[in-house]
Motif scaffolding. Structure first.
Motif, PDB file in Angstrom:
ATOM      1  N   GLN A   1       0.817  -1.205   0.000  1.00 46.87           N
ATOM      2  CA  GLN A   1       0.000   0.000   0.000  1.00 46.87           C
ATOM      3  C   GLN A   1       0.856   1.262   0.000  1.00 46.87           C
ATOM      4  O   GLN A   1       1.945   1.299   0.596  1.00 46.87           O
TER       5      GLN A   1
ATOM      6  N   ASN B   1      -8.903  11.107   1.849  1.00 41.08           N
ATOM      7  CA  ASN B   1      -7.750  10.226   2.048  1.00 41.08           C
ATOM      8  C   ASN B   1      -7.657   9.266   0.873  1.00 41.08           C
ATOM      9  O   ASN B   1      -8.576   8.489   0.615  1.00 41.08           O
TER      10      ASN B   1
ATOM     11  N   THR C   1       5.180   6.117   3.960  1.00 42.60           N
ATOM     12  CA  THR C   1       4.049   6.184   3.036  1.00 42.60           C
ATOM     13  C   THR C   1       3.748   4.837   2.398  1.00 42.60           C
ATOM     14  O   THR C   1       2.721   4.678   1.733  1.00 42.60           O
TER      15      THR C   1
ATOM     16  N   ASN D   1       0.206   5.407   0.818  1.00 39.95           N
ATOM     17  CA  ASN D   1      -0.695   6.421   1.374  1.00 39.95           C
ATOM     18  C   ASN D   1       0.149   7.625   1.788  1.00 39.95           C
ATOM     19  O   ASN D   1       0.967   7.523   2.702  1.00 39.95           O
TER      20      ASN D   1
ATOM     21  N   ASN E   1     -10.467   6.573  -2.618  1.00 39.78           N
ATOM     22  CA  ASN E   1     -10.488   7.896  -2.003  1.00 39.78           C
ATOM     23  C   ASN E   1     -11.719   7.990  -1.111  1.00 39.78           C
ATOM     24  O   ASN E   1     -12.841   7.807  -1.580  1.00 39.78           O
TER      25      ASN E   1
ATOM     26  N   VAL F   1      -5.647   6.161  -1.068  1.00 40.39           N
ATOM     27  CA  VAL F   1      -4.760   5.020  -0.821  1.00 40.39           C
ATOM     28  C   VAL F   1      -4.678   4.172  -2.081  1.00 40.39           C
ATOM     29  O   VAL F   1      -5.702   3.885  -2.723  1.00 40.39           O
TER      30      VAL F   1
END
Length: 408
Positions: free
Chosen positions: A53, A397, A64, A55, A388, A399
């Motif tokens: 992932q 947010n 991140t 982010n 999102n 991802v």
């Protein structure tokens, strides 16, 4: 983030479309037969989902990127004749750098029973079972199989009482299942759990409801949960041998179902009045949904579509992470790009959810855009998804998740 998404997407699109091994070698899966015709058997299924992932909406001292094992599972079931069945399912979930333990003895590193139930055939198309089971109510997605999602993962709010009245989307109780004509049904009567995800929150005078009914009011007042799901199957009929609803058939069936379901937990939530007295509030959840999955012509293309409306009443102004009193609308659609069934297949999809949250008098939304690469059907696949999400007036947010899945 855009460069990362583009780079991974290009990798998925330009993987050579060589012939895959096909699904035929997995017919029956890993099955041990105890007689010649295979009617006495032990069937085992193992699967793993591995995530990477990205982010960028994190604190400065937080990476991140991260790796995790989203699911590591083993399921088995056996029959010595068609009159009874026993099923066992265990594994772990969401193992990552933050919850790994030095010697593998930490809570998140442990395998646990997701389900364990026995089932008896009472009559033609009528069965009764008991144990820690997954014969859930409310909606198709509350009964989802985790082996064959079309999207990266389930719509989280569709597992509507996970950790509130059940253990990880499974209740301990008794169920009945069956079919009448083209109508399939599942209804269960269950114990509610005492230690819920809301255990750290205490009722306050005229404050929000807390989901601690059995703990604070007792099992006599708040100890039981009733749920059910009913779906009418207009085209090809789906199996209800196991409770797990398929996410996408990749054009191998022509399915159109319309369903409705419910869950009710008397006094499941607790509020406090202005003088400090505790009062129980019934938890009631209801949903209607539709599922369509079918090939489009003779070129190997197919469509998968799903939509649900769900009314969630957890009590006065209840709001806890993915759960909140209010209404939810969710849908997703995917298109399987034309190609031969024995080749790697590509399926782009999108999903959208919007829900009202009474506690904040506002909405939450989530948009997902993804693509699946099926190298051997669901047995070996990659999924890339950008999601999102936004709650009320908070910041959105975004991802990006890349998943590799294998199941046998």
């Amino acid at each position: 983030m855009k460069k990362i998404i583009l780079g991974i997407a290009c990798c998925l699109f330009f993987i050579p479309k060589s012939f895959s091994q096909g699904n035929t070698e997995y017919t029956g899966g890993f099955k041990i037969n105890f007689n010649e015709d295979g009617s006495k058997y032990l069937r085992m299924i193992a699967w793993g989902q591995f995530w990477f992932q990205y982010n960028d909406n994190v604190l400065e001292d937080v990476s991140t990127t991260n790796f995790s094992v989203r699911r590591a599972r083993l399921l088995s079931f056996t029959q010595l004749n068609k009159k009874f069945l026993i099923l066992s399912h265990f594994g772990l979930n969401s193992l990552n750098g933050n919850n790994l333990s030095p010697t593998g003895k930490g809570e998140s590193s442990q395998l646990f029973y997701h389900a364990f139930w026995g089932e008896w055939r009472v009559a033609e198309n009528f069965y009764v079972g008991t144990g820690l089971h997954y014969w859930n109510g409310i909606s198709r997605l509350n009964n989802s199989s985790t082996l064959n999602f079309m999207t990266l993962d389930n719509n989280r709010q569709s597992w509507a009482v996970l950790g509130l009245s059940d253990q990880f989307a499974r209740h301990l109780g008794v169920y009945v299942k069956g079919r009448v004509g083209r109508l399939q049904y599942r209804v269960s009567f269950n114990e509610a759990i005492t230690n819920t995800l809301d255990a750290d929150n205490a009722p306050t005078p005229n404050g929000r409801a807390v989901y601690r009914g059995r703990e604070l009011l007792g099992s006599a007042e708040a100890g039981k949960v009733i749920q059910g799901y009913f779906d009418y199957q207009f085209l090809d009929e789906e199996s209800n041998f196991l409770p797990y609803k398929v996410g996408t058939y990749l054009g191998s069936k022509r399915v159109f179902n319309v369903g409705a379901g419910f869950l009710t937990h008397r006094n499941g939530a607790v509020t406090m009045d202005g003088t400090g007295n505790l009062e129980g509030e019934n938890v009631n959840i209801f949903a209607v949904d539709a599922f369509y999955d079918a090939p489009l012509g003779e070129d190997g293309s197919a469509i998968t579509a799903y939509a649900v409306f769900q009314n969630n009443d957890y009590g006065r102004n209840f709001n806890l992470g993915p759960y909140g009193t209010g209404n939810m609308v969710y849908g997703h659609v995917g298109y399987l790009i034309p190609d031969a069934s024995d080749k790697s297949r590509v399926q782009p999809y999108l999903s959208y959810q919007t829900r009202t949250i009474d506690a904040i008098d506002d909405n939450a939304t989530r948009f997902g855009l993804g693509i699946n690469l099926f190298m051997t059907g669901h047995h070996s696949k990659l999924t890339l998804e950008y999601a999102n999400s936004k709650v009320g007036t908070g910041d959105p947010n975004g991802v990006v998740t890349l998943q590799a899945q294998i199941y046998l």
